[in-house]
Design a protein around this motif. Structure first.
Motif, PDB file in Angstrom:
ATOM      1  N   ASP A   1      10.498  -1.128  -6.766  1.00  0.00           N
ATOM      2  CA  ASP A   1       9.983   0.223  -6.516  1.00  0.00           C
ATOM      3  C   ASP A   1       8.544   0.355  -6.992  1.00  0.00           C
ATOM      4  O   ASP A   1       7.693   0.932  -6.303  1.00  0.00           O
ATOM      5  CB  ASP A   1      10.854   1.274  -7.221  1.00  0.00           C
ATOM      6  N   TYR A   2       8.259  -0.189  -8.160  1.00  0.00           N
ATOM      7  CA  TYR A   2       6.908  -0.101  -8.727  1.00  0.00           C
ATOM      8  C   TYR A   2       5.906  -0.852  -7.851  1.00  0.00           C
ATOM      9  O   TYR A   2       4.824  -0.351  -7.547  1.00  0.00           O
ATOM     10  CB  TYR A   2       6.909  -0.661 -10.150  1.00  0.00           C
ATOM     11  N   ILE A   3       6.267  -2.062  -7.426  1.00  0.00           N
ATOM     12  CA  ILE A   3       5.360  -2.855  -6.575  1.00  0.00           C
ATOM     13  C   ILE A   3       5.178  -2.184  -5.225  1.00  0.00           C
ATOM     14  O   ILE A   3       4.067  -2.153  -4.681  1.00  0.00           O
ATOM     15  CB  ILE A   3       5.874  -4.296  -6.433  1.00  0.00           C
ATOM     16  N   ALA A   4       6.255  -1.629  -4.647  1.00  0.00           N
ATOM     17  CA  ALA A   4       6.142  -0.939  -3.358  1.00  0.00           C
ATOM     18  C   ALA A   4       5.187   0.247  -3.466  1.00  0.00           C
ATOM     19  O   ALA A   4       4.355   0.472  -2.573  1.00  0.00           O
ATOM     20  CB  ALA A   4       7.519  -0.480  -2.888  1.00  0.00           C
ATOM     21  N   THR A   5       5.275   0.987  -4.559  1.00  0.00           N
ATOM     22  CA  THR A   5       4.361   2.116  -4.771  1.00  0.00           C
ATOM     23  C   THR A   5       2.922   1.632  -4.882  1.00  0.00           C
ATOM     24  O   THR A   5       2.010   2.221  -4.294  1.00  0.00           O
ATOM     25  CB  THR A   5       4.757   2.882  -6.053  1.00  0.00           C
ATOM     26  N   GLU A   6       2.716   0.555  -5.646  1.00  0.00           N
ATOM     27  CA  GLU A   6       1.366   0.007  -5.792  1.00  0.00           C
ATOM     28  C   GLU A   6       0.830  -0.536  -4.465  1.00  0.00           C
ATOM     29  O   GLU A   6      -0.360  -0.426  -4.183  1.00  0.00           O
ATOM     30  CB  GLU A   6       1.351  -1.097  -6.848  1.00  0.00           C
ATOM     31  N   LEU A   7       1.719  -1.120  -3.657  1.00  0.00           N
ATOM     32  CA  LEU A   7       1.291  -1.634  -2.346  1.00  0.00           C
ATOM     33  C   LEU A   7       0.875  -0.502  -1.410  1.00  0.00           C
ATOM     34  O   LEU A   7      -0.014  -0.685  -0.572  1.00  0.00           O
ATOM     35  CB  LEU A   7       2.397  -2.464  -1.701  1.00  0.00           C
ATOM     36  N   ASP A   8       1.529   0.649  -1.534  1.00  0.00           N
ATOM     37  CA  ASP A   8       1.121   1.802  -0.725  1.00  0.00           C
ATOM     38  C   ASP A   8      -0.289   2.240  -1.084  1.00  0.00           C
ATOM     39  O   ASP A   8      -1.063   2.632  -0.213  1.00  0.00           O
ATOM     40  CB  ASP A   8       2.094   2.968  -0.921  1.00  0.00           C
ATOM     41  N   LEU A   9      -0.614   2.179  -2.376  1.00  0.00           N
ATOM     42  CA  LEU A   9      -1.948   2.573  -2.830  1.00  0.00           C
ATOM     43  C   LEU A   9      -2.982   1.490  -2.547  1.00  0.00           C
ATOM     44  O   LEU A   9      -4.144   1.786  -2.269  1.00  0.00           O
ATOM     45  CB  LEU A   9      -1.924   2.875  -4.333  1.00  0.00           C
ATOM     46  N   ASN A  10      -2.574   0.218  -2.662  1.00  0.00           N
ATOM     47  CA  ASN A  10      -3.493  -0.904  -2.492  1.00  0.00           C
ATOM     48  C   ASN A  10      -2.792  -2.003  -1.696  1.00  0.00           C
ATOM     49  O   ASN A  10      -2.060  -2.806  -2.260  1.00  0.00           O
ATOM     50  CB  ASN A  10      -3.939  -1.431  -3.864  1.00  0.00           C
ATOM     51  N   PRO A  11      -3.021  -2.062  -0.379  1.00  0.00           N
ATOM     52  CA  PRO A  11      -2.344  -3.064   0.444  1.00  0.00           C
ATOM     53  C   PRO A  11      -2.730  -4.512   0.093  1.00  0.00           C
ATOM     54  O   PRO A  11      -1.990  -5.437   0.413  1.00  0.00           O
ATOM     55  CB  PRO A  11      -2.796  -2.745   1.873  1.00  0.00           C
ATOM     56  N   ASP A  12      -3.854  -4.709  -0.581  1.00  0.00           N
ATOM     57  CA  ASP A  12      -4.291  -6.049  -0.976  1.00  0.00           C
ATOM     58  C   ASP A  12      -3.893  -6.351  -2.422  1.00  0.00           C
ATOM     59  O   ASP A  12      -4.612  -7.055  -3.131  1.00  0.00           O
ATOM     60  CB  ASP A  12      -5.810  -6.181  -0.829  1.00  0.00           C
ATOM     61  N   LEU A  13      -2.748  -5.849  -2.855  1.00  0.00           N
ATOM     62  CA  LEU A  13      -2.297  -6.009  -4.235  1.00  0.00           C
ATOM     63  C   LEU A  13      -2.130  -7.485  -4.578  1.00  0.00           C
ATOM     64  O   LEU A  13      -1.549  -8.262  -3.825  1.00  0.00           O
ATOM     65  CB  LEU A  13      -0.956  -5.290  -4.440  1.00  0.00           C
TER      66      LEU A  13
END
Length: 134
Positions: free
Chosen positions: A85-97
């Motif tokens: 969930d945390y990584i998915a949220t971060e990916l929404d904010l930054n697709p180049d995570l």
């Protein structure tokens, strides 16, 4: 009219405030360096003869896995589902995570594999592991 200014021999620069400023800056940097060291979970990073130091580690999300196979995002302990969930949220904010994984040398391979699978399931593919060069 004869106006005479102060003689140049009496002019001097007061070094006291400058020395105070230097000491304040020194104290600030000492405290700031200690604070940044406290933000990491203590893990014993393994050594490898084939380790390559990445060119750019800045801006990476840091995952840590301690010797008890507990996963941390920064300093927050998470389960595998919470990590997704945390990584998915971060990916929404930054697709180049990009993710940096700091695993203790005593961590089971299964835990590392589960973390890589969890990252891949939500779309995070740029992963690196922290190691020291021998």
């Amino acid at each position: 009219m004869n106006i005479k200014g102060p003689s140049r021999d009496d002019v001097s620069i007061d070094m006291g405030p400058m020395i105070d400023l230097v000491f304040l800056l020194l104290i600030f940097f000492m405290v700031a360096s200690v604070v940044t060291e406290l933000e990491k979970v203590e893990v014993e990073i393994p050594e490898s003869s084939h380790a390559k130091v990445p060119e750019d580690t800045k801006g990476r999300m840091m995952l840590s896995i301690d010797a008890n196979n507990q996963v941390y995002v920064g300093t927050l302990a998470v389960t595998t589902e919470e990590l997704k969930d945390y990584i998915a949220t971060e990916l929404d904010l930054n697709p180049d995570l990009r993710i940096l994984i700091r695993a203790d040398r005593r961590v089971e391979y299964k835990t590392c594999k589960d973390i890589m699978i969890a990252c891949g399931e939500v779309g995070a593919t740029d992963l690196i592991y922290a190691t020291f060069e021998e």
